[in-house]
Design a protein around this motif. Structure first.
Motif, PDB file in Angstrom:
ATOM      1  N   LEU A  34       0.741  -1.061  -0.025  1.00 50.99           N
ATOM      2  CA  LEU A  34      -0.003   0.057   0.163  1.00 50.99           C
ATOM      3  C   LEU A  34       0.826   1.360   0.176  1.00 50.99           C
ATOM      4  CD1 LEU A  34      -2.977   1.386   0.261  1.00 50.99           C
ATOM      5  CD2 LEU A  34      -2.530   1.055   2.839  1.00 50.99           C
ATOM      6  N   SER A  35       0.821   2.200  -0.972  1.00 53.49           N
ATOM      7  CA  SER A  35       1.522   3.224  -1.023  1.00 53.49           C
ATOM      8  C   SER A  35       0.406   4.280  -0.772  1.00 53.49           C
ATOM      9  CB  SER A  35       2.124   3.461  -2.533  1.00 53.49           C
ATOM     10  OG  SER A  35       3.192   2.409  -2.379  1.00 53.49           O
ATOM     11  N   GLY A  36       0.889   5.531  -0.318  1.00 48.58           N
ATOM     12  CA  GLY A  36      -0.064   6.624  -0.183  1.00 48.58           C
ATOM     13  C   GLY A  36       0.923   7.852   0.312  1.00 48.58           C
ATOM     14  N   ILE A  37      -0.083   9.046   0.840  1.00 46.54           N
ATOM     15  CA  ILE A  37       0.525  10.130   1.417  1.00 46.54           C
ATOM     16  C   ILE A  37      -0.106  10.075   2.917  1.00 46.54           C
ATOM     17  CG2 ILE A  37       0.526  12.529   1.316  1.00 46.54           C
ATOM     18  CD1 ILE A  37       1.776  11.241  -1.262  1.00 46.54           C
ATOM     19  N   LEU A  38       1.118  10.373   3.767  1.00 40.43           N
ATOM     20  CA  LEU A  38       0.887  10.527   5.169  1.00 40.43           C
ATOM     21  C   LEU A  38       0.831  12.054   5.460  1.00 40.43           C
ATOM     22  CD1 LEU A  38       0.236   9.184   7.905  1.00 40.43           C
ATOM     23  CD2 LEU A  38       2.745   8.779   7.988  1.00 40.43           C
ATOM     24  N   ILE A  64       4.359   7.331   1.582  1.00 41.22           N
ATOM     25  CA  ILE A  64       4.903   6.304   2.516  1.00 41.22           C
ATOM     26  C   ILE A  64       4.303   4.872   1.819  1.00 41.22           C
ATOM     27  CG2 ILE A  64       2.567   6.469   3.895  1.00 41.22           C
ATOM     28  CD1 ILE A  64       4.016   5.169   6.222  1.00 41.22           C
ATOM     29  N   ASP A  65       5.244   3.852   2.127  1.00 38.52           N
ATOM     30  CA  ASP A  65       4.895   2.672   1.511  1.00 38.52           C
ATOM     31  C   ASP A  65       4.845   1.603   2.795  1.00 38.52           C
ATOM     32  OD1 ASP A  65       5.096   3.211  -1.322  1.00 38.52           O
ATOM     33  OD2 ASP A  65       7.257   3.297  -0.784  1.00 38.52           O
ATOM     34  N   LEU A  66       3.836   0.598   2.555  1.00 41.04           N
ATOM     35  CA  LEU A  66       3.516  -0.183   3.661  1.00 41.04           C
ATOM     36  C   LEU A  66       3.408  -1.594   2.914  1.00 41.04           C
ATOM     37  CD1 LEU A  66       0.442   1.928   5.559  1.00 41.04           C
ATOM     38  CD2 LEU A  66       2.831   1.527   6.340  1.00 41.04           C
ATOM     39  N   ASP A  67       4.033  -2.378   3.792  1.00 38.24           N
ATOM     40  CA  ASP A  67       3.821  -3.792   3.258  1.00 38.24           C
ATOM     41  C   ASP A  67       2.609  -4.462   3.929  1.00 38.24           C
ATOM     42  OD1 ASP A  67       6.255  -4.029   1.794  1.00 38.24           O
ATOM     43  OD2 ASP A  67       7.398  -4.213   3.495  1.00 38.24           O
ATOM     44  N   ILE A  68       1.783  -5.151   3.344  1.00 38.64           N
ATOM     45  CA  ILE A  68       0.788  -5.758   3.881  1.00 38.64           C
ATOM     46  C   ILE A  68       0.583  -7.124   3.901  1.00 38.64           C
ATOM     47  CG2 ILE A  68      -1.834  -5.675   3.697  1.00 38.64           C
ATOM     48  CD1 ILE A  68      -1.022  -2.888   3.953  1.00 38.64           C
ATOM     49  N   GLU A  69       0.321  -7.704   4.835  1.00 39.70           N
ATOM     50  CA  GLU A  69      -0.031  -9.116   5.021  1.00 39.70           C
ATOM     51  C   GLU A  69      -1.554  -9.258   5.091  1.00 39.70           C
ATOM     52  OE1 GLU A  69       0.459 -12.629   8.385  1.00 39.70           O
ATOM     53  OE2 GLU A  69       2.198 -11.385   8.106  1.00 39.70           O
ATOM     54  N   LYS A  78      13.755   7.155  13.623  1.00 33.60           N
ATOM     55  CA  LYS A  78      12.944   6.162  12.668  1.00 33.60           C
ATOM     56  C   LYS A  78      11.980   5.620  13.544  1.00 33.60           C
ATOM     57  CE  LYS A  78      13.281   1.517  10.656  1.00 33.60           C
ATOM     58  NZ  LYS A  78      13.845   0.244  10.998  1.00 33.60           N
ATOM     59  N   VAL A  79      10.951   5.796  13.101  1.00 34.36           N
ATOM     60  CA  VAL A  79       9.458   5.293  13.832  1.00 34.36           C
ATOM     61  C   VAL A  79       8.980   3.947  12.933  1.00 34.36           C
ATOM     62  CG1 VAL A  79       7.215   5.743  14.816  1.00 34.36           C
ATOM     63  CG2 VAL A  79       9.216   7.533  14.800  1.00 34.36           C
ATOM     64  N   ASP A  80       8.774   2.808  13.678  1.00 36.52           N
ATOM     65  CA  ASP A  80       7.955   1.803  12.887  1.00 36.52           C
ATOM     66  C   ASP A  80       6.635   1.731  13.116  1.00 36.52           C
ATOM     67  OD1 ASP A  80      10.532   0.627  11.821  1.00 36.52           O
ATOM     68  OD2 ASP A  80      10.940  -0.327  13.839  1.00 36.52           O
ATOM     69  N   ILE A  81       5.823   1.625  12.122  1.00 32.41           N
ATOM     70  CA  ILE A  81       4.366   1.717  12.103  1.00 32.41           C
ATOM     71  C   ILE A  81       3.933   0.322  12.029  1.00 32.41           C
ATOM     72  CG2 ILE A  81       2.451   2.877  11.231  1.00 32.41           C
ATOM     73  CD1 ILE A  81       4.262   5.006  10.046  1.00 32.41           C
ATOM     74  N   ILE A  82       2.972  -0.050  13.011  1.00 27.40           N
ATOM     75  CA  ILE A  82       2.318  -1.402  12.774  1.00 27.40           C
ATOM     76  C   ILE A  82       0.735  -1.224  12.941  1.00 27.40           C
ATOM     77  CG2 ILE A  82       2.011  -3.601  13.711  1.00 27.40           C
ATOM     78  CD1 ILE A  82       4.964  -1.653  15.165  1.00 27.40           C
ATOM     79  N   LEU A  83       0.356  -1.543  11.713  1.00 30.39           N
ATOM     80  CA  LEU A  83      -1.303  -1.301  11.834  1.00 30.39           C
ATOM     81  C   LEU A  83      -2.008  -2.686  11.804  1.00 30.39           C
ATOM     82  CD1 LEU A  83      -1.454   1.386   8.870  1.00 30.39           C
ATOM     83  CD2 LEU A  83      -1.440   1.719  11.450  1.00 30.39           C
TER      84      LEU A  83
END
Length: 193
Positions: free
Chosen positions: A119-123, A132-137, A181-186
């Motif tokens: 998932l790519s988008g604007i944060l 920002i790019d997010l890897d999605i499981e 660096k901040v890791d984001i977990i959703l």
């Protein structure tokens, strides 16, 4: 007359084939987490407790090409430490009074052969918007009590300085008290509407 009926049926079929599916994030079964280095030797985990979001897709049980919008209330931040949480809401970090919402809007939702997504988008944090790019499981879709639910875990990271989260006190031995660096977990559960 036959031609008019054919055109009406064709138009109805076209509308059904491009119907959008809307999925709403269930905040009672979802979390917005972050983790950041503390004193260079450990980390602090925090959460935002007030958020909402919508996924919209044209495909029935597939999220490739979906659009995602989400809003997080900056003042809902918690790290289980009242003094630290107060500081995080101030101008050194989120300035929650001036910038009450953190916003995300997707630009791409891609599916891979293994069933995972990206998932790519604007944060937008404060008044600064960055990609920002997010890897999605993808956890899958289940039906329960006549409702469909989809599950996702998204992971990514940002540099907090890029978003104006500027507090930068350093240790005498070098390194920052709070890492850049901040890791984001959703962890998201969405309900089909």
């Amino acid at each position: 007359m036959k031609k008019s009926i054919f055109i009406l049926i064709f138009c109805l079929f076209c509308n059904l084939s491009i119907a959008q599916n809307t999925w709403v994030i269930d905040p009672s079964h979802s979390t917005v987490e972050f983790e950041v280095s503390h004193l260079t030797v450990s980390s602090v985990t925090g959460y935002f407790t007030s958020f909402n979001g919508i996924l919209t897709t044209e495909k029935k049980n597939d999220f490739e090409g979906a659009t995602v919008t989400a809003n997080i209330q900056a003042a809902s931040i918690t790290t289980n430490n009242l003094e630290r949480d107060k500081h995080l809401k101030e101008d050194d970090f989120f300035n929650a009074k001036a910038f009450p919402e953190i916003k995300f809007k997707s630009t791409a939702f891609k599916k891979y052969e293994d069933g995972s997504y990206s998932l790519s988008g604007i944060l937008t944090i404060r008044d600064i918007s960055k990609p920002i790019d997010l890897d999605i499981e993808f956890g899958g879709i289940v039906s329960i009590e006549n409702m469909k639910r989809a599950g996702f875990t998204a992971k990514g990271s940002i540099n907090r300085f890029d978003y104006g989260l500027k507090w930068d006190d350093a240790l005498d031995s070098g390194g920052l008290i709070v890492g850049e660096k901040v890791d984001i977990i959703l962890k998201v559960e969405a309900v089909k509407q």
